[in-house]
Write an enzyme that holds these catalytic residues in place. Structure first.
Site, short mmCIF file in Angstrom:
data_model
loop_
_atom_site.label_atom_id
_atom_site.label_comp_id
_atom_site.label_asym_id
_atom_site.label_seq_id
_atom_site.Cartn_x
_atom_site.Cartn_y
_atom_site.Cartn_z
NE ARG A 1 -4.29 -1.41 0.02
CZ ARG A 1 -4.39 -2.48 -0.75
NH1 ARG A 1 -3.40 -2.80 -1.57
NH2 ARG A 1 -5.46 -3.22 -0.74
CG ASP B 1 1.39 -2.77 -8.47
OD1 ASP B 1 1.27 -2.34 -9.64
OD2 ASP B 1 0.55 -3.53 -7.94
CD GLU C 1 -3.11 2.96 -5.24
OE1 GLU C 1 -1.92 2.63 -5.11
OE2 GLU C 1 -4.04 2.14 -5.40
CG HIS D 1 -3.18 -1.17 -6.92
ND1 HIS D 1 -3.46 -0.47 -5.79
CD2 HIS D 1 -3.28 -2.48 -6.56
CE1 HIS D 1 -3.73 -1.30 -4.80
NE2 HIS D 1 -3.62 -2.53 -5.24
CG PHE E 1 -5.33 -6.95 -8.46
CD1 PHE E 1 -6.46 -7.29 -9.18
CD2 PHE E 1 -4.85 -5.65 -8.55
CE1 PHE E 1 -7.13 -6.35 -9.96
CE2 PHE E 1 -5.51 -4.70 -9.33
CZ PHE E 1 -6.65 -5.05 -10.02
P1 NAI Z 1 -1.25 -11.16 5.20
O1 NAI Z 1 -2.20 -10.65 6.21
O2 NAI Z 1 -1.27 -12.60 4.80
O3 NAI Z 1 0.25 -10.81 5.66
C1 NAI Z 1 0.64 -9.58 6.20
C2 NAI Z 1 1.85 -9.85 7.13
O4 NAI Z 1 2.35 -8.58 7.54
C3 NAI Z 1 1.47 -10.64 8.39
O5 NAI Z 1 2.33 -11.76 8.52
C4 NAI Z 1 1.66 -9.63 9.51
O6 NAI Z 1 2.10 -10.23 10.72
C5 NAI Z 1 2.75 -8.75 8.90
N1 NAI Z 1 2.89 -7.45 9.56
C6 NAI Z 1 1.95 -6.70 10.18
N2 NAI Z 1 2.51 -5.59 10.68
C7 NAI Z 1 3.83 -5.64 10.37
C8 NAI Z 1 4.93 -4.79 10.64
N3 NAI Z 1 4.78 -3.64 11.32
N4 NAI Z 1 6.15 -5.14 10.16
C9 NAI Z 1 6.31 -6.30 9.48
N5 NAI Z 1 5.30 -7.15 9.21
C10 NAI Z 1 4.08 -6.83 9.65
O7 NAI Z 1 -1.45 -10.22 3.92
P2 NAI Z 1 -1.09 -10.53 2.39
O8 NAI Z 1 -2.22 -11.26 1.75
O9 NAI Z 1 0.28 -11.10 2.31
O10 NAI Z 1 -1.08 -9.05 1.78
C11 NAI Z 1 -0.15 -8.07 2.19
C12 NAI Z 1 -0.57 -6.72 1.65
O11 NAI Z 1 -0.43 -6.71 0.23
C13 NAI Z 1 -2.06 -6.38 1.87
O12 NAI Z 1 -2.27 -5.79 3.14
C14 NAI Z 1 -2.34 -5.41 0.77
O13 NAI Z 1 -2.15 -4.10 1.23
C15 NAI Z 1 -1.28 -5.72 -0.30
N6 NAI Z 1 -1.87 -6.21 -1.54
C16 NAI Z 1 -1.50 -5.59 -2.73
C17 NAI Z 1 -2.03 -6.02 -3.94
C18 NAI Z 1 -1.63 -5.40 -5.25
O14 NAI Z 1 -2.33 -5.60 -6.25
N7 NAI Z 1 -0.53 -4.67 -5.35
C19 NAI Z 1 -3.03 -7.09 -3.97
C20 NAI Z 1 -3.28 -7.73 -2.69
C21 NAI Z 1 -2.73 -7.27 -1.53
#
Ligand code: NAI
Length: 332
Positions: free
Chosen positions: A233, A257, A262, A294, A297
Protein backbone atom coordinates in the site's frame (compact mmCIF):
# COMPACT_ATOMS: atom_id res chain seq x y z
CA UNK A 1 -29.70 -9.74 -3.34
CA UNK A 2 -29.38 -6.42 -5.15
CA UNK A 3 -25.70 -5.71 -5.54
CA UNK A 4 -24.26 -2.40 -6.75
CA UNK A 5 -20.66 -2.67 -7.89
CA UNK A 6 -18.62 0.56 -7.80
CA UNK A 7 -15.41 1.21 -9.78
CA UNK A 8 -16.44 -1.53 -12.22
CA UNK A 9 -14.31 -1.85 -15.36
CA UNK A 10 -15.30 -4.10 -18.27
CA UNK A 11 -12.70 -6.64 -17.11
CA UNK A 12 -14.28 -6.74 -13.62
CA UNK A 13 -17.70 -7.29 -15.10
CA UNK A 14 -16.83 -10.44 -17.02
CA UNK A 15 -15.37 -12.16 -13.95
CA UNK A 16 -18.11 -10.94 -11.57
CA UNK A 17 -20.92 -11.94 -13.98
CA UNK A 18 -19.50 -15.45 -14.17
CA UNK A 19 -19.38 -15.74 -10.36
CA UNK A 20 -22.76 -14.08 -9.66
CA UNK A 21 -24.76 -16.58 -11.67
CA UNK A 22 -28.50 -15.95 -11.49
CA UNK A 23 -28.84 -15.70 -7.71
CA UNK A 24 -28.25 -11.94 -7.48
CA UNK A 25 -29.20 -8.79 -9.40
CA UNK A 26 -25.98 -6.92 -10.15
CA UNK A 27 -25.68 -3.27 -11.23
CA UNK A 28 -22.29 -2.09 -12.46
CA UNK A 29 -21.14 1.51 -12.02
CA UNK A 30 -17.88 2.94 -13.37
CA UNK A 31 -17.99 5.65 -10.68
CA UNK A 32 -15.81 5.43 -7.59
CA UNK A 33 -17.68 5.23 -4.30
CA UNK A 34 -17.48 8.67 -2.68
CA UNK A 35 -19.83 10.76 -0.51
CA UNK A 36 -21.13 12.23 -3.79
CA UNK A 37 -21.79 8.90 -5.54
CA UNK A 38 -23.05 6.81 -2.60
CA UNK A 39 -26.62 7.76 -3.54
CA UNK A 40 -26.24 5.62 -6.70
CA UNK A 41 -26.54 2.57 -4.42
CA UNK A 42 -30.22 3.36 -3.82
CA UNK A 43 -32.13 0.05 -3.78
CA UNK A 44 -29.05 -2.08 -3.14
CA UNK A 45 -28.64 -4.52 -0.24
CA UNK A 46 -24.95 -4.88 -0.97
CA UNK A 47 -22.30 -2.46 -2.19
CA UNK A 48 -19.22 -4.00 -3.78
CA UNK A 49 -16.17 -1.73 -3.52
CA UNK A 50 -12.53 -1.73 -4.62
CA UNK A 51 -9.25 -0.39 -3.24
CA UNK A 52 -9.66 3.28 -4.14
CA UNK A 53 -13.32 3.55 -3.18
CA UNK A 54 -13.86 5.65 -0.07
CA UNK A 55 -15.73 3.71 2.56
CA UNK A 56 -15.46 6.37 5.27
CA UNK A 57 -18.01 7.41 7.90
CA UNK A 58 -19.81 9.83 5.56
CA UNK A 59 -20.19 7.17 2.84
CA UNK A 60 -21.25 4.47 5.31
CA UNK A 61 -23.86 6.79 6.85
CA UNK A 62 -25.27 7.51 3.39
CA UNK A 63 -25.29 3.79 2.51
CA UNK A 64 -27.06 2.89 5.73
CA UNK A 65 -29.72 5.51 4.94
CA UNK A 66 -30.29 3.76 1.59
CA UNK A 67 -30.71 0.36 3.28
CA UNK A 68 -27.32 -1.14 2.38
CA UNK A 69 -26.39 -3.90 4.86
CA UNK A 70 -23.16 -5.32 3.45
CA UNK A 71 -20.04 -3.76 1.95
CA UNK A 72 -18.27 -6.54 0.04
CA UNK A 73 -14.70 -5.50 -0.74
CA UNK A 74 -13.09 -7.00 -3.84
CA UNK A 75 -9.71 -6.70 -2.14
CA UNK A 76 -7.62 -8.11 0.70
CA UNK A 77 -6.66 -4.69 2.12
CA UNK A 78 -9.37 -2.80 4.02
CA UNK A 79 -7.46 0.36 4.99
CA UNK A 80 -10.01 2.42 3.00
CA UNK A 81 -12.88 1.39 5.32
CA UNK A 82 -13.85 3.10 8.58
CA UNK A 83 -14.54 -0.09 10.54
CA UNK A 84 -15.58 1.79 13.68
CA UNK A 85 -18.27 3.65 11.73
CA UNK A 86 -19.38 0.41 10.03
CA UNK A 87 -19.82 -1.30 13.40
CA UNK A 88 -21.67 1.69 14.82
CA UNK A 89 -24.01 1.77 11.79
CA UNK A 90 -24.57 -2.00 11.78
CA UNK A 91 -23.09 -2.48 8.30
CA UNK A 92 -21.18 -5.74 7.77
CA UNK A 93 -17.87 -5.46 5.91
CA UNK A 94 -16.45 -8.45 4.06
CA UNK A 95 -13.25 -8.85 2.06
CA UNK A 96 -11.34 -11.35 -0.04
CA UNK A 97 -8.53 -12.31 2.34
CA UNK A 98 -6.53 -14.46 -0.04
CA UNK A 99 -7.08 -14.92 -3.74
CA UNK A 100 -3.75 -15.43 -5.37
CA UNK A 101 -0.73 -14.41 -3.36
CA UNK A 102 1.37 -15.63 -6.29
CA UNK A 103 -0.11 -12.95 -8.56
CA UNK A 104 1.28 -10.15 -6.38
CA UNK A 105 4.47 -12.05 -5.52
CA UNK A 106 5.30 -12.67 -9.19
CA UNK A 107 4.67 -9.00 -10.04
CA UNK A 108 6.94 -7.98 -7.14
CA UNK A 109 9.77 -10.09 -8.52
CA UNK A 110 9.06 -8.79 -12.04
CA UNK A 111 9.69 -5.26 -10.72
CA UNK A 112 12.94 -6.40 -9.05
CA UNK A 113 14.27 -8.06 -12.21
CA UNK A 114 13.18 -5.24 -14.53
CA UNK A 115 14.87 -2.60 -12.38
CA UNK A 116 17.99 -4.70 -11.86
CA UNK A 117 18.56 -5.35 -15.56
CA UNK A 118 17.07 -2.09 -16.85
CA UNK A 119 14.42 -3.86 -18.94
CA UNK A 120 12.21 -0.74 -18.93
CA UNK A 121 15.07 1.31 -20.38
CA UNK A 122 16.26 -1.39 -22.77
CA UNK A 123 12.76 -1.70 -24.28
CA UNK A 124 12.66 2.01 -25.13
CA UNK A 125 16.27 2.09 -26.35
CA UNK A 126 16.03 -0.88 -28.70
CA UNK A 127 12.90 0.55 -30.32
CA UNK A 128 14.97 3.68 -31.08
CA UNK A 129 17.77 1.62 -32.59
CA UNK A 130 20.02 2.30 -29.58
CA UNK A 131 21.81 -0.91 -28.64
CA UNK A 132 24.31 0.65 -26.21
CA UNK A 133 24.59 -1.07 -22.83
CA UNK A 134 25.73 1.95 -20.81
CA UNK A 135 23.56 2.37 -17.73
CA UNK A 136 22.14 -1.17 -17.96
CA UNK A 137 24.71 -2.91 -15.74
CA UNK A 138 22.86 -5.20 -13.32
CA UNK A 139 23.77 -7.66 -10.60
CA UNK A 140 23.23 -11.38 -10.07
CA UNK A 141 20.25 -12.13 -7.82
CA UNK A 142 22.06 -15.23 -6.56
CA UNK A 143 23.68 -14.53 -3.21
CA UNK A 144 22.02 -11.12 -2.77
CA UNK A 145 20.39 -10.27 0.56
CA UNK A 146 16.70 -9.52 0.20
CA UNK A 147 14.76 -8.14 3.18
CA UNK A 148 11.09 -9.10 3.17
CA UNK A 149 8.95 -6.92 5.48
CA UNK A 150 5.78 -8.89 6.24
CA UNK A 151 5.90 -12.65 5.60
CA UNK A 152 2.16 -13.36 5.38
CA UNK A 153 0.65 -14.92 2.28
CA UNK A 154 2.26 -12.63 -0.31
CA UNK A 155 5.56 -12.18 1.54
CA UNK A 156 5.94 -15.97 1.91
CA UNK A 157 5.26 -16.45 -1.82
CA UNK A 158 7.94 -13.83 -2.61
CA UNK A 159 10.37 -15.70 -0.32
CA UNK A 160 9.73 -18.96 -2.20
CA UNK A 161 10.54 -17.35 -5.57
CA UNK A 162 13.64 -15.58 -4.22
CA UNK A 163 14.97 -18.80 -2.70
CA UNK A 164 14.81 -20.28 -6.19
CA UNK A 165 17.23 -17.55 -7.31
CA UNK A 166 19.59 -18.41 -4.44
CA UNK A 167 18.99 -15.17 -2.54
CA UNK A 168 19.81 -14.81 1.15
CA UNK A 169 16.38 -13.95 2.56
CA UNK A 170 16.01 -11.80 5.69
CA UNK A 171 12.61 -11.06 7.19
CA UNK A 172 10.84 -8.82 9.63
CA UNK A 173 7.37 -9.63 10.95
CA UNK A 174 5.89 -9.61 14.47
CA UNK A 175 4.82 -13.23 13.74
CA UNK A 176 7.66 -15.31 12.35
CA UNK A 177 6.74 -18.22 10.07
CA UNK A 178 8.46 -21.43 11.32
CA UNK A 179 8.33 -23.05 7.86
CA UNK A 180 10.29 -20.14 6.41
CA UNK A 181 12.79 -20.30 9.29
CA UNK A 182 13.33 -24.01 8.52
CA UNK A 183 14.06 -23.04 4.90
CA UNK A 184 16.77 -20.63 6.02
CA UNK A 185 14.97 -17.28 6.36
CA UNK A 186 16.47 -15.17 9.16
CA UNK A 187 14.03 -12.98 11.12
CA UNK A 188 15.35 -9.75 12.61
CA UNK A 189 14.33 -6.27 13.72
CA UNK A 190 13.59 -3.68 11.02
CA UNK A 191 16.79 -1.58 11.43
CA UNK A 192 18.95 -4.73 11.17
CA UNK A 193 17.07 -5.88 8.07
CA UNK A 194 17.39 -2.45 6.43
CA UNK A 195 21.13 -2.25 7.00
CA UNK A 196 21.75 -5.82 5.75
CA UNK A 197 19.58 -5.89 2.59
CA UNK A 198 20.47 -5.21 -1.05
CA UNK A 199 16.75 -5.28 -1.85
CA UNK A 200 13.93 -4.36 0.56
CA UNK A 201 10.41 -5.43 -0.35
CA UNK A 202 7.21 -4.48 1.52
CA UNK A 203 4.40 -6.96 2.18
CA UNK A 204 2.85 -5.78 5.44
CA UNK A 205 -0.65 -4.27 5.59
CA UNK A 206 -1.25 -0.54 5.88
CA UNK A 207 -2.24 0.05 9.50
CA UNK A 208 -1.43 3.02 11.78
CA UNK A 209 1.80 1.29 12.91
CA UNK A 210 3.04 0.79 9.32
CA UNK A 211 2.08 4.21 7.89
CA UNK A 212 5.36 5.74 6.66
CA UNK A 213 7.29 2.73 8.00
CA UNK A 214 9.87 3.66 5.38
CA UNK A 215 10.59 7.27 6.31
CA UNK A 216 13.74 9.42 6.42
CA UNK A 217 15.08 7.57 9.49
CA UNK A 218 14.47 4.13 7.93
CA UNK A 219 16.08 5.18 4.64
CA UNK A 220 19.14 6.35 6.61
CA UNK A 221 19.53 2.74 7.84
CA UNK A 222 19.51 1.30 4.29
CA UNK A 223 22.56 0.16 2.35
CA UNK A 224 23.73 2.76 -0.15
CA UNK A 225 22.29 1.89 -3.57
CA UNK A 226 19.73 -0.60 -2.24
CA UNK A 227 16.55 -1.38 -4.17
CA UNK A 228 13.16 -0.64 -2.56
CA UNK A 229 9.98 -2.34 -3.80
CA UNK A 230 6.44 -1.56 -2.64
CA UNK A 231 3.53 -3.61 -3.96
CA UNK A 232 1.58 -3.40 -0.70
CA UNK A 233 0.00 0.00 0.00
CA UNK A 234 1.37 3.41 -0.99
CA UNK A 235 1.36 5.07 2.43
CA UNK A 236 3.73 2.46 3.91
CA UNK A 237 6.44 4.64 2.43
CA UNK A 238 6.84 8.39 2.86
CA UNK A 239 7.12 9.33 -0.81
CA UNK A 240 8.93 12.63 -0.20
CA UNK A 241 11.52 10.86 1.95
CA UNK A 242 12.01 8.26 -0.79
CA UNK A 243 12.49 11.00 -3.41
CA UNK A 244 15.21 12.52 -1.18
CA UNK A 245 16.75 9.02 -0.86
CA UNK A 246 16.77 8.63 -4.66
CA UNK A 247 18.34 12.05 -5.16
CA UNK A 248 21.23 11.35 -2.81
CA UNK A 249 21.74 7.77 -4.07
CA UNK A 250 20.87 5.84 -0.91
CA UNK A 251 18.00 4.30 -2.85
CA UNK A 252 19.50 2.87 -6.03
CA UNK A 253 16.27 1.54 -7.53
CA UNK A 254 12.62 2.06 -6.68
CA UNK A 255 9.77 -0.19 -7.85
CA UNK A 256 6.20 0.77 -7.01
CA UNK A 257 2.85 -0.80 -7.76
CA UNK A 258 1.09 1.45 -5.24
CA UNK A 259 1.31 5.15 -4.39
CA UNK A 260 0.11 7.20 -1.45
CA UNK A 261 -2.14 9.40 -3.59
CA UNK A 262 -3.01 6.77 -6.20
CA UNK A 263 -6.78 7.23 -5.85
CA UNK A 264 -6.60 10.33 -8.05
CA UNK A 265 -4.55 8.57 -10.75
CA UNK A 266 -4.63 4.81 -10.96
CA UNK A 267 -7.00 2.62 -13.01
CA UNK A 268 -7.84 5.52 -15.37
CA UNK A 269 -6.49 6.56 -18.79
CA UNK A 270 -5.18 10.07 -18.08
CA UNK A 271 -2.84 10.18 -21.08
CA UNK A 272 -4.52 13.32 -22.49
CA UNK A 273 -4.28 15.20 -19.21
CA UNK A 274 -1.57 17.09 -17.37
CA UNK A 275 -0.63 15.27 -14.16
CA UNK A 276 -1.32 17.68 -11.30
CA UNK A 277 0.46 15.61 -8.65
CA UNK A 278 3.99 17.07 -8.60
CA UNK A 279 5.36 14.40 -6.25
CA UNK A 280 4.24 11.63 -8.60
CA UNK A 281 5.51 13.59 -11.60
CA UNK A 282 8.94 13.89 -9.92
CA UNK A 283 9.05 10.11 -9.41
CA UNK A 284 8.50 9.63 -13.14
CA UNK A 285 11.69 11.59 -13.95
CA UNK A 286 14.12 9.09 -12.37
CA UNK A 287 15.71 6.52 -14.71
CA UNK A 288 15.93 4.05 -11.81
CA UNK A 289 12.23 4.20 -10.86
CA UNK A 290 9.65 1.82 -12.31
CA UNK A 291 5.98 2.35 -11.50
CA UNK A 292 3.00 0.18 -12.38
CA UNK A 293 -0.57 1.25 -11.62
CA UNK A 294 -1.68 -1.25 -8.95
CA UNK A 295 -1.71 -4.28 -11.24
CA UNK A 296 -0.10 -6.79 -8.88
CA UNK A 297 -3.42 -8.61 -8.44
CA UNK A 298 -4.27 -8.54 -12.14
CA UNK A 299 -4.02 -12.12 -13.38
CA UNK A 300 -6.86 -14.29 -14.71
CA UNK A 301 -6.50 -16.64 -11.76
CA UNK A 302 -6.66 -13.84 -9.20
CA UNK A 303 -9.59 -12.04 -10.89
CA UNK A 304 -11.62 -15.28 -11.00
CA UNK A 305 -10.82 -16.01 -7.35
CA UNK A 306 -11.72 -12.44 -6.27
CA UNK A 307 -15.08 -12.68 -8.04
CA UNK A 308 -15.85 -16.12 -6.60
CA UNK A 309 -15.03 -15.14 -3.01
CA UNK A 310 -16.91 -11.86 -3.35
CA UNK A 311 -20.09 -13.67 -4.36
CA UNK A 312 -19.49 -16.43 -1.81
CA UNK A 313 -19.45 -13.65 0.82
CA UNK A 314 -22.67 -12.17 -0.57
CA UNK A 315 -24.46 -15.53 -0.86
CA UNK A 316 -23.52 -16.51 2.71
CA UNK A 317 -24.69 -13.12 3.97
CA UNK A 318 -28.02 -13.55 2.18
CA UNK A 319 -28.51 -17.00 3.74
CA UNK A 320 -27.22 -16.46 7.28
CA UNK A 321 -26.72 -12.74 7.87
CA UNK A 322 -22.96 -13.36 8.02
CA UNK A 323 -20.41 -13.13 5.22
CA UNK A 324 -17.68 -15.78 4.99
CA UNK A 325 -14.80 -13.35 5.45
CA UNK A 326 -15.97 -10.53 7.64
CA UNK A 327 -13.65 -7.83 8.85
CA UNK A 328 -14.63 -5.83 11.88
CA UNK A 329 -13.01 -3.39 14.24
CA UNK A 330 -12.88 -6.19 16.82
CA UNK A 331 -10.94 -8.54 14.52
CA UNK A 332 -8.77 -6.05 12.57
P1 NAI B 1 -1.25 -11.16 5.20
O1 NAI B 1 -2.20 -10.65 6.21
O2 NAI B 1 -1.27 -12.60 4.80
O3 NAI B 1 0.25 -10.81 5.66
C1 NAI B 1 0.64 -9.58 6.20
C2 NAI B 1 1.85 -9.85 7.13
O4 NAI B 1 2.35 -8.58 7.54
C3 NAI B 1 1.47 -10.64 8.39
O5 NAI B 1 2.33 -11.76 8.52
C4 NAI B 1 1.66 -9.63 9.51
O6 NAI B 1 2.10 -10.23 10.72
C5 NAI B 1 2.75 -8.75 8.90
N1 NAI B 1 2.89 -7.45 9.56
C6 NAI B 1 1.95 -6.70 10.18
N2 NAI B 1 2.51 -5.59 10.68
C7 NAI B 1 3.83 -5.64 10.37
C8 NAI B 1 4.93 -4.79 10.64
N3 NAI B 1 4.78 -3.64 11.32
N4 NAI B 1 6.15 -5.14 10.16
C9 NAI B 1 6.31 -6.30 9.48
N5 NAI B 1 5.30 -7.15 9.21
C10 NAI B 1 4.08 -6.83 9.65
O7 NAI B 1 -1.45 -10.22 3.92
P2 NAI B 1 -1.09 -10.53 2.39
O8 NAI B 1 -2.22 -11.26 1.75
O9 NAI B 1 0.28 -11.10 2.31
O10 NAI B 1 -1.08 -9.05 1.78
C11 NAI B 1 -0.15 -8.07 2.19
C12 NAI B 1 -0.57 -6.72 1.65
O11 NAI B 1 -0.43 -6.71 0.23
C13 NAI B 1 -2.06 -6.38 1.87
O12 NAI B 1 -2.27 -5.79 3.14
C14 NAI B 1 -2.34 -5.41 0.77
O13 NAI B 1 -2.15 -4.10 1.23
C15 NAI B 1 -1.28 -5.72 -0.30
N6 NAI B 1 -1.87 -6.21 -1.54
C16 NAI B 1 -1.50 -5.59 -2.73
C17 NAI B 1 -2.03 -6.02 -3.94
C18 NAI B 1 -1.63 -5.40 -5.25
O14 NAI B 1 -2.33 -5.60 -6.25
N7 NAI B 1 -0.53 -4.67 -5.35
C19 NAI B 1 -3.03 -7.09 -3.97
C20 NAI B 1 -3.28 -7.73 -2.69
C21 NAI B 1 -2.73 -7.27 -1.53
Amino acid sequence: MDVTVFSAKPYDRSFLDAAAGTAHRVTYLEAHLTPGTAVLADGADVVCAFVNDRVDAAVLTALQGLGVRLVALRSAGFNNVDLVAAKHLGITVARVPAYSPQAVAEHTVALMLSLNRGIHRAFARVREGNFALDGLLGFNMQGRSVGVIGTGRIGAAVVTILMGFGCDVLACDPHSNPTLVERGVRYMELPDLLSASDIVTLHCPLVPQTRHLIDTAAIAEMRRGAMLINTSRGAIIDTNAVIAGLKDGVIGHLGLDVYEEEAALFFEDLSDQVIQDDVFARLLTFPNVLITGHQGFFTREAMAAIAETTFANITAFAATGHALHEVSVDKA
